[in-house]
Motif scaffolding. Structure first.
Motif, mmCIF file in Angstrom:
data_model
loop_
_atom_site.group_PDB
_atom_site.id
_atom_site.type_symbol
_atom_site.label_atom_id
_atom_site.label_comp_id
_atom_site.label_asym_id
_atom_site.label_seq_id
_atom_site.Cartn_x
_atom_site.Cartn_y
_atom_site.Cartn_z
ATOM 1 N N ILE A 98 0.872 -1.172 0.000
ATOM 2 C CA ILE A 98 0.000 0.000 0.000
ATOM 3 C C ILE A 98 0.910 1.223 0.000
ATOM 4 O O ILE A 98 1.647 1.467 0.962
ATOM 5 C CB ILE A 98 -0.934 0.036 1.219
ATOM 6 C CG1 ILE A 98 -1.784 -1.244 1.287
ATOM 7 C CG2 ILE A 98 -1.843 1.264 1.157
ATOM 8 C CD1 ILE A 98 -2.654 -1.346 2.536
ATOM 9 N N SER A 99 0.887 1.975 -1.083
ATOM 10 C CA SER A 99 1.774 3.127 -1.242
ATOM 11 C C SER A 99 1.161 4.392 -0.651
ATOM 12 O O SER A 99 -0.050 4.484 -0.420
ATOM 13 C CB SER A 99 2.070 3.364 -2.723
ATOM 14 O OG SER A 99 2.883 2.348 -3.256
ATOM 15 N N ASP A 114 -7.768 7.267 5.022
ATOM 16 C CA ASP A 114 -8.136 6.104 5.841
ATOM 17 C C ASP A 114 -8.983 5.111 5.041
ATOM 18 O O ASP A 114 -8.728 3.908 5.045
ATOM 19 C CB ASP A 114 -8.949 6.553 7.064
ATOM 20 C CG ASP A 114 -8.142 7.332 8.077
ATOM 21 O OD1 ASP A 114 -7.003 6.939 8.368
ATOM 22 O OD2 ASP A 114 -8.656 8.345 8.581
ATOM 23 N N GLU A 115 -9.997 5.655 4.368
ATOM 24 C CA GLU A 115 -10.935 4.801 3.646
ATOM 25 C C GLU A 115 -10.244 4.024 2.528
ATOM 26 O O GLU A 115 -10.557 2.856 2.277
ATOM 27 C CB GLU A 115 -12.082 5.645 3.071
ATOM 28 C CG GLU A 115 -12.971 6.304 4.114
ATOM 29 C CD GLU A 115 -12.383 7.560 4.744
ATOM 30 O OE1 GLU A 115 -12.940 8.034 5.742
ATOM 31 O OE2 GLU A 115 -11.348 8.057 4.235
ATOM 32 N N GLU A 116 -9.309 4.679 1.843
ATOM 33 C CA GLU A 116 -8.599 4.015 0.749
ATOM 34 C C GLU A 116 -7.684 2.902 1.263
ATOM 35 O O GLU A 116 -7.623 1.821 0.678
ATOM 36 C CB GLU A 116 -7.785 5.036 -0.044
ATOM 37 C CG GLU A 116 -8.643 5.957 -0.882
ATOM 38 C CD GLU A 116 -7.844 7.110 -1.474
ATOM 39 O OE1 GLU A 116 -8.125 7.459 -2.635
ATOM 40 O OE2 GLU A 116 -6.951 7.650 -0.792
ATOM 41 N N GLN A 122 -8.907 -4.654 2.368
ATOM 42 C CA GLN A 122 -10.017 -5.596 2.272
ATOM 43 C C GLN A 122 -9.944 -6.449 1.003
ATOM 44 O O GLN A 122 -10.368 -7.608 0.997
ATOM 45 C CB GLN A 122 -11.344 -4.842 2.344
ATOM 46 C CG GLN A 122 -11.632 -4.318 3.755
ATOM 47 C CD GLN A 122 -12.843 -3.415 3.830
ATOM 48 O OE1 GLN A 122 -13.288 -2.850 2.819
ATOM 49 N NE2 GLN A 122 -13.394 -3.255 5.022
ATOM 50 N N LYS A 123 -9.387 -5.886 -0.066
ATOM 51 C CA LYS A 123 -9.199 -6.660 -1.295
ATOM 52 C C LYS A 123 -8.152 -7.761 -1.101
ATOM 53 O O LYS A 123 -8.123 -8.741 -1.849
ATOM 54 C CB LYS A 123 -8.783 -5.747 -2.446
ATOM 55 C CG LYS A 123 -9.881 -4.816 -2.926
ATOM 56 C CD LYS A 123 -9.408 -3.961 -4.087
ATOM 57 C CE LYS A 123 -10.492 -3.029 -4.581
ATOM 58 N NZ LYS A 123 -10.019 -2.195 -5.722
ATOM 59 N N ASP A 158 -5.104 -1.044 10.991
ATOM 60 C CA ASP A 158 -6.277 -1.770 10.486
ATOM 61 C C ASP A 158 -5.893 -2.650 9.302
ATOM 62 O O ASP A 158 -6.346 -3.801 9.189
ATOM 63 C CB ASP A 158 -7.371 -0.789 10.077
ATOM 64 C CG ASP A 158 -8.003 -0.069 11.265
ATOM 65 O OD1 ASP A 158 -7.875 -0.570 12.397
ATOM 66 O OD2 ASP A 158 -8.607 1.001 11.052
ATOM 67 N N ALA A 159 -5.054 -2.117 8.406
ATOM 68 C CA ALA A 159 -4.620 -2.894 7.238
ATOM 69 C C ALA A 159 -3.844 -4.134 7.672
ATOM 70 O O ALA A 159 -4.030 -5.222 7.107
ATOM 71 C CB ALA A 159 -3.771 -2.023 6.322
ATOM 72 N N PHE A 160 -2.973 -3.971 8.648
ATOM 73 C CA PHE A 160 -2.208 -5.109 9.168
ATOM 74 C C PHE A 160 -3.139 -6.185 9.701
ATOM 75 O O PHE A 160 -2.962 -7.383 9.436
ATOM 76 C CB PHE A 160 -1.260 -4.617 10.266
ATOM 77 C CG PHE A 160 -0.518 -5.713 10.976
ATOM 78 C CD1 PHE A 160 0.385 -6.526 10.307
ATOM 79 C CD2 PHE A 160 -0.724 -5.925 12.333
ATOM 80 C CE1 PHE A 160 1.069 -7.540 10.979
ATOM 81 C CE2 PHE A 160 -0.053 -6.927 13.007
ATOM 82 C CZ PHE A 160 0.851 -7.740 12.319
#
Length: 226
Positions: A98-99, A114-116, A122-123, A158-160
């Motif tokens: 994620i860049s 945040d949303e992006e 999630q993908k 959250d991404a982690f």
């Protein structure tokens, strides 16, 4: 199959340590957490010289020639810049990125909201991603700044949690640090390779381990064999 990976980041136009580490460590793969250098700081020929030596996968930060990174390809045709929402498979393990740096707007092309970040994560959920690479850091995990404050963001934490990789690699804060979790996962902030920081990993589909960390920016040469 076990691969040896060199992890670098925040070179800011200075690739001396990268080349020295490539020569000394002889890695199969180079992973970068972003900030190679602003446009014009690194010639396209120097990127090509690296790509002739080994496979490179990277995200971009806030000091990168984004268009050049998007155009670069490895010898096998795979993109050098990790695509959002997709993973790249390398001999059985999966790497995703994620860049960008966190912001509330798109005022700069390297800002990401945040949303992006969460939508990209999630993908990747349930895709068995082995290594997640971001420029920004998950809040509370390897996100200490040189001043001792916390410089991470909730969205990268959250991404982690959503992607659930074996390892999360980040940069941006210019302070090498490692957080190992009870789950066996770890978050590694490589520091700033412009000042000599880098790490060496051994990677297989089943496991990621750190075999060396060089932390020159901490004022000493630190080699950690795990």
């Amino acid at each position: 199959m076990v691969l040896k990976a060199l992890v670098v980041g925040d070179m800011h136009g200075q690739l001396e340590t990268v080349w020295k580490a490539v020569e000394e460590e002889r890695p199969d793969l180079l992973i970068c957490t972003g900030d190679w250098g602003d446009p014009g700081q690194i010639a396209p020929q120097e990127y090509q010289s690296l790509l002739e030596r080994l496979t490179v996968h990277t995200v971009y930060g806030n000091h990168d020639d984004m268009e050049l990174l998007k155009a670069l390809r490895n010898r096998d045709g795979s993109p050098v810049l990790l695509p959002h929402g997709e993973f790249v498979e390398v001999q059985g393990f999966r790497i995703a990125g994620i860049s960008g740096i966190w912001a509330k707007s798109h005022k700069k092309p390297y800002y990401i909201t945040d949303e992006e970040v969460v939508a990209i994560a999630q993908k990747l959920a349930g895709k068995n991603v082995t290594i997640l690479v971001t420029h920004g850091c998950p809040v509370g995990l390897a996100d200490e700044t040189p001043k001792g404050t916390h410089g991470g963001q909730r969205c990268f934490l959250d991404a982690f949690k959503i992607v659930n990789p074996k390892a999360h690699l980040c940069g941006h804060l210019h302070k090498p640090q490692l957080r190992q979790l009870k789950s066996g996962q770890f978050v590694l902030n490589v520091g700033t390779t412009a000042l000599g920081d880098y790490a060496v990993l051994k990677i297989s589909p089943e496991n990621v381990s750190i075999v060396k960390r060089i932390a020159q920016s901490l004022g000493r040469s630190e080699v950690e064999v795990l």
